[in-house]
Design a protein around this motif. Structure first.
Motif, mmCIF file in Angstrom:
data_model
loop_
_atom_site.group_PDB
_atom_site.id
_atom_site.type_symbol
_atom_site.label_atom_id
_atom_site.label_comp_id
_atom_site.label_asym_id
_atom_site.label_seq_id
_atom_site.Cartn_x
_atom_site.Cartn_y
_atom_site.Cartn_z
ATOM 1 N N CYS A 266 0.836 -1.210 0.000
ATOM 2 C CA CYS A 266 0.000 0.000 0.000
ATOM 3 C C CYS A 266 0.869 1.257 0.000
ATOM 4 O O CYS A 266 0.543 2.260 -0.651
ATOM 5 C CB CYS A 266 -0.924 -0.002 1.222
ATOM 6 S SG CYS A 266 -2.132 -1.345 1.195
ATOM 7 N N ARG A 271 -0.931 4.468 -1.449
ATOM 8 C CA ARG A 271 -2.250 4.360 -0.819
ATOM 9 C C ARG A 271 -2.120 3.697 0.564
ATOM 10 O O ARG A 271 -2.688 2.621 0.798
ATOM 11 C CB ARG A 271 -3.194 3.558 -1.716
ATOM 12 C CG ARG A 271 -3.479 4.173 -3.086
ATOM 13 C CD ARG A 271 -4.376 5.412 -2.985
ATOM 14 N NE ARG A 271 -5.623 5.119 -2.305
ATOM 15 C CZ ARG A 271 -6.705 4.619 -2.921
ATOM 16 N NH1 ARG A 271 -6.665 4.347 -4.218
ATOM 17 N NH2 ARG A 271 -7.823 4.422 -2.243
ATOM 18 N N GLU A 273 -3.467 4.166 3.315
ATOM 19 C CA GLU A 273 -4.716 4.012 4.069
ATOM 20 C C GLU A 273 -5.420 2.685 3.777
ATOM 21 O O GLU A 273 -6.242 2.207 4.581
ATOM 22 C CB GLU A 273 -5.653 5.185 3.761
ATOM 23 C CG GLU A 273 -6.376 5.150 2.422
ATOM 24 C CD GLU A 273 -5.510 5.571 1.220
ATOM 25 O OE1 GLU A 273 -6.021 5.577 0.085
ATOM 26 O OE2 GLU A 273 -4.315 5.888 1.430
ATOM 27 N N LEU A 274 -5.097 2.072 2.629
ATOM 28 C CA LEU A 274 -5.750 0.811 2.267
ATOM 29 C C LEU A 274 -5.451 -0.297 3.268
ATOM 30 O O LEU A 274 -6.278 -1.191 3.485
ATOM 31 C CB LEU A 274 -5.311 0.365 0.867
ATOM 32 C CG LEU A 274 -5.728 1.249 -0.316
ATOM 33 C CD1 LEU A 274 -5.139 0.703 -1.606
ATOM 34 C CD2 LEU A 274 -7.247 1.334 -0.408
ATOM 35 N N SER A 275 -4.278 -0.261 3.881
ATOM 36 C CA SER A 275 -3.900 -1.329 4.813
ATOM 37 C C SER A 275 -4.738 -1.305 6.085
ATOM 38 O O SER A 275 -4.745 -2.276 6.851
ATOM 39 C CB SER A 275 -2.415 -1.241 5.159
ATOM 40 O OG SER A 275 -2.139 -0.042 5.873
ATOM 41 N N ASP A 277 -8.078 -0.322 5.852
ATOM 42 C CA ASP A 277 -9.471 -0.424 5.400
ATOM 43 C C ASP A 277 -10.028 -1.793 5.789
ATOM 44 O O ASP A 277 -9.449 -2.831 5.451
ATOM 45 C CB ASP A 277 -9.515 -0.242 3.879
ATOM 46 C CG ASP A 277 -10.924 -0.065 3.352
ATOM 47 O OD1 ASP A 277 -11.831 -0.792 3.821
ATOM 48 O OD2 ASP A 277 -11.128 0.790 2.465
ATOM 49 N N LYS A 279 -12.184 -3.568 4.547
ATOM 50 C CA LYS A 279 -12.460 -4.425 3.390
ATOM 51 C C LYS A 279 -11.222 -5.206 2.936
ATOM 52 O O LYS A 279 -11.337 -6.239 2.273
ATOM 53 C CB LYS A 279 -12.989 -3.583 2.229
ATOM 54 C CG LYS A 279 -14.383 -3.002 2.463
ATOM 55 C CD LYS A 279 -14.845 -2.175 1.284
ATOM 56 C CE LYS A 279 -14.016 -0.885 1.161
ATOM 57 N NZ LYS A 279 -14.529 0.008 0.096
ATOM 58 N N PHE A 280 -10.023 -4.709 3.279
ATOM 59 C CA PHE A 280 -8.786 -5.308 2.796
ATOM 60 C C PHE A 280 -7.826 -5.688 3.927
ATOM 61 O O PHE A 280 -6.705 -6.126 3.666
ATOM 62 C CB PHE A 280 -8.056 -4.336 1.861
ATOM 63 C CG PHE A 280 -8.937 -3.638 0.864
ATOM 64 C CD1 PHE A 280 -9.854 -4.348 0.095
ATOM 65 C CD2 PHE A 280 -8.873 -2.252 0.699
ATOM 66 C CE1 PHE A 280 -10.679 -3.700 -0.820
ATOM 67 C CE2 PHE A 280 -9.682 -1.597 -0.204
ATOM 68 C CZ PHE A 280 -10.596 -2.310 -0.969
ATOM 69 N N ASN A 291 -14.933 -7.239 -2.307
ATOM 70 C CA ASN A 291 -13.681 -6.662 -1.804
ATOM 71 C C ASN A 291 -12.513 -7.005 -2.717
ATOM 72 O O ASN A 291 -11.647 -6.172 -2.998
ATOM 73 C CB ASN A 291 -13.396 -7.161 -0.383
ATOM 74 C CG ASN A 291 -14.440 -6.699 0.620
ATOM 75 O OD1 ASN A 291 -15.271 -5.840 0.310
ATOM 76 N ND2 ASN A 291 -14.400 -7.259 1.819
ATOM 77 N N GLU A 294 -12.694 -4.873 -5.894
ATOM 78 C CA GLU A 294 -12.342 -3.477 -5.653
ATOM 79 C C GLU A 294 -10.830 -3.308 -5.485
ATOM 80 O O GLU A 294 -10.232 -2.398 -6.078
ATOM 81 C CB GLU A 294 -13.061 -2.957 -4.409
ATOM 82 C CG GLU A 294 -12.813 -1.479 -4.139
ATOM 83 C CD GLU A 294 -13.575 -0.958 -2.941
ATOM 84 O OE1 GLU A 294 -13.245 0.166 -2.483
ATOM 85 O OE2 GLU A 294 -14.485 -1.659 -2.439
ATOM 86 N N LEU A 295 -10.212 -4.191 -4.701
ATOM 87 C CA LEU A 295 -8.767 -4.063 -4.489
ATOM 88 C C LEU A 295 -8.000 -4.347 -5.774
ATOM 89 O O LEU A 295 -7.028 -3.646 -6.096
ATOM 90 C CB LEU A 295 -8.309 -5.016 -3.384
ATOM 91 C CG LEU A 295 -6.804 -4.969 -3.060
ATOM 92 C CD1 LEU A 295 -6.351 -3.557 -2.684
ATOM 93 C CD2 LEU A 295 -6.460 -5.963 -1.950
ATOM 94 N N ILE A 298 -8.044 -1.331 -7.971
ATOM 95 C CA ILE A 298 -7.120 -0.304 -7.441
ATOM 96 C C ILE A 298 -5.682 -0.646 -7.842
ATOM 97 O O ILE A 298 -4.919 0.225 -8.300
ATOM 98 C CB ILE A 298 -7.250 -0.212 -5.903
ATOM 99 C CG1 ILE A 298 -8.596 0.393 -5.515
ATOM 100 C CG2 ILE A 298 -6.102 0.613 -5.312
ATOM 101 C CD1 ILE A 298 -8.916 0.277 -4.033
#
Length: 406
Positions: A266, A271, A273-275, A277, A279-280, A291, A294-295, A298
């Motif tokens: 990430c 990104r 912030e994804l770690s 989230d 959802k991930f 999920n 979406e990932l 990205i």
């Protein structure tokens, strides 16, 4: 320096790739390997012509690769005299390798049950299509069918789209895997013979090699576990998938320890912030198909913004397992393959050169494995019979009758 198997005598009655792979590996380790061929030769001698690859005495890379270091005895086994020569060879042999079907071996009187009393110390090694038992025991089988077609791989590892079709069959992969497996079985049988003085029958099948090679997939696909194949692009784990880069190459990403490496991924895609989230955040969250999709979208967008080499440097710095997907042709120039002696340049009799692969099993005592030219058809017929103490007159008689060919 003598090689590890330099006193081992091997008789090989084989064709194509699987069983010849075993004989080549034994020859690499020092064994004296006699390849018994029909007078017209192993069909595989000319196989390269259908692939626009040379296949003659001047240059025959495919045949040479699987028959390096052997001797060739061209012998007519449709005659009693030819069979007598084979039996004389077997008297002196430690190992007999064949990929002939059991029905044909029984007809010739050289199946295991027919030979084990005559040659109690002989290691009898076979490669079959589907194994010695069951409804397909005597069915013909090349690796396209018995390994690839029967394993589930061609259908289930294709990417599911509107016009999906099975993967094109990779050539000889199951053959080489099976031949390598048989090499290991022979080594174990030879060790046991040192302890108990008895020979043995060892066998490998293309289908059996496929079942074992694909064991991870064939377990999780069982109905009780419910893992479904084939997969659409967005159904696979997004942290263990290939991504197209800006320069139209592909990066294969493989993150198995999600907690440790996903935050680093990430970070390098900008990104962080994804770690965090939900959802991930872990592998359980990524079991959700929405999920995953979406990932993956990205990551697709991120990887498409830099060239493959740039991504390689960034991922390497974070110790994330990955590679730029290679083409088959890239292996012949691979620094890694050459540094480890997995490939080397080979000069053919006609002066041409090519990079040829080698078996990757290595030993400090053995030293560096070399590629040698495969034998010409019947090249050692006379010397092999001379070793068996055949008289010059007898050899001339066999030549004149068309029992052997030089």
């Amino acid at each position: 320096m003598s090689k590890i198997l330099d006193k081992l005598k091997v008789v090989e009655l084989t064709t194509f790739v699987a069983a010849p792979t075993t004989g080549r590996m034994l020859a690499d380790w020092g064994a004296d390997v006699v390849k018994v061929e029909p007078l017209e030769g192993d069909f595989f001698r000319g196989y390269g012509k259908g692939l626009n690859v040379p296949a003659d005495t001047g240059e025959n890379p495919l045949f040479d690769m699987y028959n390096s270091g052997k001797k060739s005895l061209a012998l007519n086994l449709k005659t009693e005299e030819g069979m007598a020569v084979l039996h004389d060879l077997l008297k002196d042999a430690d190992v007999f390798i064949t990929n002939n079907r059991t029905k044909a071996l029984k007809k010739m009187g050289i199946d295991y049950d027919s030979l084990k009393q005559k040659h109690p110390r002989l290691i009898y090694a076979t490669i079959t299509g589907f194994g010695d038992k069951g409804p397909l025991a005597d069915a013909p089988g090349f690796d396209t069918v018995a390994f690839w077609g029967s394993s589930g791989a061609l259908v289930d590892l294709s990417i599911e789209t509107g016009n999906s079709y099975p993967l094109n069959t990779p050539a000889a992969v199951g053959d080489v895997a099976s031949g390598t497996n048989l090499f290991g079985a022979i080594m174990a049988a030879l060790y046991a013979r040192e302890l108990n003085g008895k020979g043995d029958k060892v066998t490998v099948s293309l289908y059996g090699s496929a079942v074992w090679s694909m064991s991870f997939m064939n377990v999780i696909a069982q109905e009780k576990y419910g893992y479904k194949y084939p997969k659409k692009r967005y159904e696979v784990n997004p942290t263990a998938a290939p991504y197209r880069t800006k320069d139209n190459e592909w990066i294969m990403l493989t993150i198995l320890d999600h907690d440790r490496y996903f935050p680093s991924l990430c970070e390098i895609i900008g990104r962080p912030e994804l770690s965090r989230d939900p959802k991930f955040i872990d592998k359980i969250a990524l079991l959700n198909m929405d999920n995953r999709k979406e990932l993956m979208q990205i990551l697709e967008d991120a990887f498409n913004k830099k060239d493959a080499h740039e991504w390689h440097l960034l991922l390497t710095q974070k110790d994330i397992v990955h590679d730029i997907l290679k083409h088959f042709k890239d292996i012949s120039t691979s620094e890694q393959a050459m540094a480890n002696n997995y490939m080397s340049e080979f000069a053919f009799p006609n002066g041409q050169k090519a990079m040829l692969a080698k078996p990757s099993l290595q030993s400090d005592n053995l030293g560096e494995i070399e590629n040698f030219r495969g034998p010409y058809l019947g090249e050692q017929s006379i010397s092999v019979l001379d070793r068996l103490s055949y008289s010059k007159a007898k050899i001339e008689e066999l030549l004149s009758k068309g029992i052997i060919k030089q």
